[in-house]
Design a protein around this motif. Sequence first.
Motif: not given
Length: 263
Positions: A134-136, A212-215, A249-250, A262-263
């Motif tokens: 998150p936020r990366v 985002e989050h392809p898995d 958690k985020n 959600n950067f």
Amino acid sequence: MVKKEYYLEYKIKKNRPGLLGDISSLLGMLSINIVTINGVDDKSRGLLMRAESEDQIKRLESILKTMDTIDVVKLREPKLRDKMAVRHGRYIERDEDDRKTFRFVRSELGLLVDFMAELYKMDGHRLIGIRGMPRVGKTESIVAASVCANKKWLFMSSTMIKQTVREQLLRDEYSPKNIFILDGVISANRAGEKHWQLVREVMQLPAVKVVEHPDVFAENSPYSIDDFDYIIELRNEPDEEITYEAVDKNKMFQDSEFGGFNF
């Protein structure tokens, strides 16, 4: 005759004044134009060139091999990584086992945005996955690349400003020129059948889709990681482990009244 682009990369064995001038003069005598030149990693130098025929390139290669001051590393039609290397002075890190996976750290956001913008400019269907904590900088990189590529972006599921789950699109939003963006976690945890029907429709379009989050997306949809054309990993530091525990958690914060960034 239309000139064709080629990429030349060489390592300097004996650096001396005038070396680059000698190579530039050689290219000029062979009527090969230099488009861009830059240092690439340590002692390598990369050039994008234009030539009218392969014979010019073959003659260049044969002459370069006789020079004891350089070693030719690559001489070929340029790949996307070659163009990025000349622009930014370094190669994008690529997974040796999974050749479609490319790695970046947050300090390389400029390189990442440029790379993604070039992927967006390609014609036809492209499915791009981006992993990261998150936020990366995942969402901001996706959007910035859309601006750089002069493409309109559409959030099908996202938490960028507020939680978004689209179940339908307007007629003009089905354009293959648009960039379709999904958050795999939001689609998996918050979306219903209408949303997934829309996802299936969009997947049929000859357009770029970024997940985002392809898995998580692959685990909760008919699509698999093998369906992705490119996987991008973005980390705060090179050795950072990407896990989904922190994402869960985020999401608790995102679901709150003031959540959603959600950067």
